[in-house]
Design a protein around this motif. Structure first.
Motif, PDB file in Angstrom:
ATOM      1  N   MET A  51      25.218  25.276  29.329  1.00 24.06           N
ATOM      2  CA  MET A  51      26.307  25.723  30.079  1.00 24.06           C
ATOM      3  C   MET A  51      26.477  27.381  30.020  1.00 24.06           C
ATOM      4  O   MET A  51      26.871  27.951  31.145  1.00 24.06           O
ATOM      5  CB  MET A  51      27.778  24.985  29.705  1.00 24.06           C
ATOM      6  N   GLY A  78      26.462  29.514  33.496  1.00 21.61           N
ATOM      7  CA  GLY A  78      27.433  30.586  33.690  1.00 21.61           C
ATOM      8  C   GLY A  78      26.778  31.914  33.988  1.00 21.61           C
ATOM      9  O   GLY A  78      27.371  32.764  34.901  1.00 21.61           O
ATOM     10  N   ARG A 102      30.557  33.034  35.684  1.00 24.98           N
ATOM     11  CA  ARG A 102      31.166  32.782  34.574  1.00 24.98           C
ATOM     12  C   ARG A 102      32.555  32.228  34.842  1.00 24.98           C
ATOM     13  O   ARG A 102      33.026  31.318  34.477  1.00 24.98           O
ATOM     14  CB  ARG A 102      31.112  33.655  33.280  1.00 24.98           C
ATOM     15  N   LEU A 149      32.338  28.787  36.638  1.00 29.87           N
ATOM     16  CA  LEU A 149      32.251  27.692  35.782  1.00 29.87           C
ATOM     17  C   LEU A 149      33.375  27.270  34.771  1.00 29.87           C
ATOM     18  O   LEU A 149      33.630  26.175  34.725  1.00 29.87           O
ATOM     19  CB  LEU A 149      31.123  27.893  34.870  1.00 29.87           C
ATOM     20  N   GLY A 182      35.269  23.952  35.079  1.00 31.36           N
ATOM     21  CA  GLY A 182      35.598  23.239  33.655  1.00 31.36           C
ATOM     22  C   GLY A 182      36.842  22.838  33.368  1.00 31.36           C
ATOM     23  O   GLY A 182      37.268  21.792  32.940  1.00 31.36           O
ATOM     24  N   THR A 211      31.945  23.776  29.154  1.00 38.50           N
ATOM     25  CA  THR A 211      31.942  24.843  30.310  1.00 38.50           C
ATOM     26  C   THR A 211      32.847  25.739  30.069  1.00 38.50           C
ATOM     27  O   THR A 211      32.591  26.889  30.532  1.00 38.50           O
ATOM     28  CB  THR A 211      32.323  24.147  31.728  1.00 38.50           C
ATOM     29  N   SER A 231      31.959  30.623  28.417  1.00 40.15           N
ATOM     30  CA  SER A 231      32.513  31.246  29.693  1.00 40.15           C
ATOM     31  C   SER A 231      33.464  32.356  29.191  1.00 40.15           C
ATOM     32  O   SER A 231      33.638  33.616  29.596  1.00 40.15           O
ATOM     33  CB  SER A 231      32.994  30.434  30.592  1.00 40.15           C
TER      34      SER A 231
END
Length: 509
Positions: free
Chosen positions: A76, A80, A85, A88, A92, A125, A129
Motif C-alpha cells: 500500500m 500510494g 498518497r 489512497l 482507505g 492504506t 500515507s
C-alpha cells in the motif's frame, strides 16, 4: 540520517501554508488505526461471552488485524507513491468506516475474524500515507521532526487510549460500539482532508507489481502464523508447512525486488546499518508495548475485578508517557544522540517488563502505574526517533515505501507482541488443574481462556466456582510473569544491539 549528509537545500525548505492543520487531519487517521489495534483488549471478555470463540479464535480476533496490516503495508505504501498518497488515504478512510460497521455487528467468531481482517486491509492504506504525506508537507528538518513527533505520539497514545475509550463505551453500550466510534472520525477526515491535504506522489513511479504484493502478503502472514501456532500448540505439520511457505515467499519477494526496475520496496535501503537498526528498534518497541497493554487489560478486569472504564483509565499513564516523550524526542536526540535515545527507550521498556515478573493478584496500582508510565516514555522516545531516521533516509519520492517499512515494523511488532507473549500466557494458563469434581465441559471451557473460566464458573456452586476461578487466575498471572520475563530479555538485548547499530546516526539540523 548520518551526520555526514547535508542539510536540506534552502530552495526546498518552503513553509507550506496550512501544514499544521493538514497534520491535525492526518493524525486523526493514525489515532484511530492505533486505537483499533488495542481497543479489543477490554472488549475480549464481552466478545467471549457473546460469540463464544475458542482460545485460538480469540487470539486470531485479537491479532489478525495487525497481521493483515503488516502483510499489506509495503504494497500500500508503494501504491500510494504511484496513484497519490492523498487519494489512497481518502479511499482507505471510507473503507475503514464501512468495514467498522461489519465489525460491530459480527455474529460468529468466524465473521468477526473476517471483519477484523478486512479492517486491516483498510488500515494498511492509511498508515503509510500519513507518514509519507508528512515527509512531503514538512520540508524543514526541525519542523518535520516535530511533526513526526506528534504523529508518533498519536500512534503510541492511540494504543494506550484504546482501553480508556473502550472501557467507557463498554460500560454504557454493547461491545460493537468500540468500532462504531470510527465513523464520525473518518467522516471528518474525508471532508476536511479533501480541502487541506495536498496531493503527492512519485513523478516517475513505474508499474505496481501484483506478484510482489501477493508474495509479501503470503510471506508475512505465513511466518507470523507459524510462530504463533508453534508457541501456542507446539510444532505440527501445518506449522512447518506455513513456516516454509512464508519464508519461501519472503525470499522470493526480496529476490524479485532486486531485479525489478521499479520495486515495491528498495531492498538496498537495508544496507544502511542505521536504517536497519531503526526498523528493528521500531518492531521490538511496539512488541513490548502492545503485548503489555493487551494482557494487562485482561489482568485488571478478570483477575483484579476492575470495571472496563476503570481498567482503561488505569492504563492511561502509558499514553501520557508516550505523548510527552514523542513531542520532545527530536530535541533530545539532537542534544544527545540518536542511539542514546533509542537504546535508552528500549532499555526502559525492557526494565518495566522485568518489573512485571513480580506481578501477583494483589499487586497494587502504584507499581502498575509506574510500569505503564515508563513503558510509554520509552516507547515514545524510541519509536518517534526511529521513524524520523527512516523517513529522512530516502528521497521524498520514495516516502511511501519508506513509511511503509516503519509502519510494517509497528504493526508486525503489535501482532507479534500479542501472538508471542499471548502464546506464552496461553500455554502456561492451559496447564492449570481444575478442582476435583469440576464437570468436564466446564473444565474444558475454563482451559480455553480466562474469560471462559469466568463465564463457565457462574454455573457452579459458590465454593467450587471460587476454587476454579482462583486456580485459573493464578495460572494466568503465572503466564503473564513468564511472558514479561521473555519480553524483558528481548527488549534489553535489542537495546544493546541498537546502541551499536545506530552508531554515528544523527537527525538533520
Amino acid at each position: 540520517m548520518t551526520g555526514t549528509q547535508q542539510r536540506t537545500p534552502a530552495a526546498e525548505v518552503v513553509a507550506r501554508p496550512g501544514r499544521w492543520l493538514a497534520l491535525s487531519v492526518l493524525v486523526l487517521a493514525v489515532l484511530l488505526v492505533a486505537v483499533d489495534a488495542t481497543v479489543l483488549g477490554l472488549a475480549t471478555p464481552y466478545i467471549s461471552e457473546d460469540l463464544k470463540p475458542s482460545g485460538t479464535q480469540l487470539l486470531w480476533i485479537g491479532d489478525v488485524y495487525s497481521f493483515v496490516i503488516a502483510g499489506l503495508l509495503v504494497s500500500m505504501g508503494s501504491l500510494g507513491d504511484r496513484i497519490g498518497r492523498k487519494k489512497l488515504l481518502l479511499i482507505g478512510a471510507v473503507a475503514f468506516g464501512a468495514v467498522s460497521v461489519l465489525n460491530s455487528y459480527a455474529t460468529t467468531p468466524e465473521l468477526m475474524i473476517l471483519a477484523r481482517a478486512l479492517l486491516g486491509v483498510a488500515g494498511a492504506t492509511l498508515m503509510p500515507s500519513t507518514l509519507a504525506l508528512i515527509r512531503n508537507i514538512f520540508h524543514d528538518p526541525r519542523e518535520r521532526s516535530l511533526a513526526v513527533g506528534i504523529w508518533g505520539a498519536m500512534a503510541s497514545a492511540g494504543a494506550a487510549v484504546g482501553p480508556v475509550v473502550g472501557g467507557f463505551l463498554l460500560e454504557h453500550f454493547w461491545w460493537g460500539s468500540v468500532f462504531l466510534i470510527n465513523l464520525p472520525v473518518m467522516a471528518i477526515l474525508v471532508v476536511v482532508g479533501i480541502k487541506l491535504i495536498p496531493e503527492s506522489k512519485n513523478p516517475v513511479p513505474g508499474p505496481w507489481d501484483l506478484a510482489s504484493v501477493v508474495l509479501s502478503l503470503v510471506g508475512m502472514i505465513g511466518v507470523v502464523y507459524a510462530i504463533k501456532e508453534a508457541a501456542a500448540h507446539g510444532f505440527r505439520w501445518d506449522v512447518a508447512v506455513s513456516a516454509v511457505l512464508g519464508v519461501a515467499a519472503l525470499v522470493t519477494f526480496v529476490r524479485r525486488q532486486l531485479t525489478l526496475k521499479s520495486p515495491l520496496l528498495d531492498m538496498r535501503l537495508f544496507r544502511n546499518r542505521g536504517f536497519s537498526g531503526a526498523v528493528l528498534a521500531d518492531l521490538l518497541t511496539i512488541l513490548g508495548l502492545a503485548g503489555l497493554i493487551f494482557f494487562l487489560s485482561q489482568f485488571l478486569q478478570l483477575v483484579q475485578g476492575r470495571q472496563p472504564f476503570e481498567a482503561g483509565l488505569a492504563e492511561l499513564p502509558a499514553a501520557v508517557g508516550a505523548v510527552a516523550a514523542g513531542l520532545v524526542a527530536g530535541v533530545v536526540a539532537r542534544r544527545f544522540s540518536v542511539r542514546a535515545v533509542v537504546a535508552g527507550g528500549l532499555a526502559a521498556v525492557g526494565l518495566a517488563l522485568a518489573a512485571l515478573t513480580t506481578l501477583s493478584q494483589s499487586t497494587g496500582y502504584p507499581l502498575l502505574g509506574a510500569v505503564l508510565l515508563v513503558v510509554g516514555v520509552g516507547a515514545g522516545f524510541s519509536f518517534t526517533v526511529t521513524a524520523d531516521v527512516i523517513l529522512s533516509s530516502v528521497p521524498k519520492e520514495q516516502a511511501g515505501a519508506a513509511s511503509a517499512v516503519s509502519e510494517t515494523a509497528y504493526e508486525l511488532g503489535a501482532a507479534l507482541g500479542i501472538a508471542l507473549l499471548g502464546s506464552i500466557v496461553t500455554g502456561v494458563y492451559a496447564g492449570f488443574t481444575a478442582p476435583p469434581g469440576t464437570p468436564a465441559d466446564v473444565a474444558a471451557a475454563a482451559h480455553e481462556s480466562l474469560g471462559g473460566a469466568v463465564e463457565s464458573a457462574s454455573g457452579l456452586p459458590a465454593a467450587q466456582a471460587q476454587e476454579l476461578l482462583t486456580s485459573a487466575q493464578t495460572a494466568f498471572v503465572d503466564g503473564l510473569q513468564v511472558a514479561a520475563g521473555v519480553g524483558a530479555a528481548v527488549l534489553l538485548t535489542t537495546a544493546v544491539a541498537a546502541w551499536f547499530m545506530l552508531r554515528g546516526q544523527s537527525l538533520e539540523s
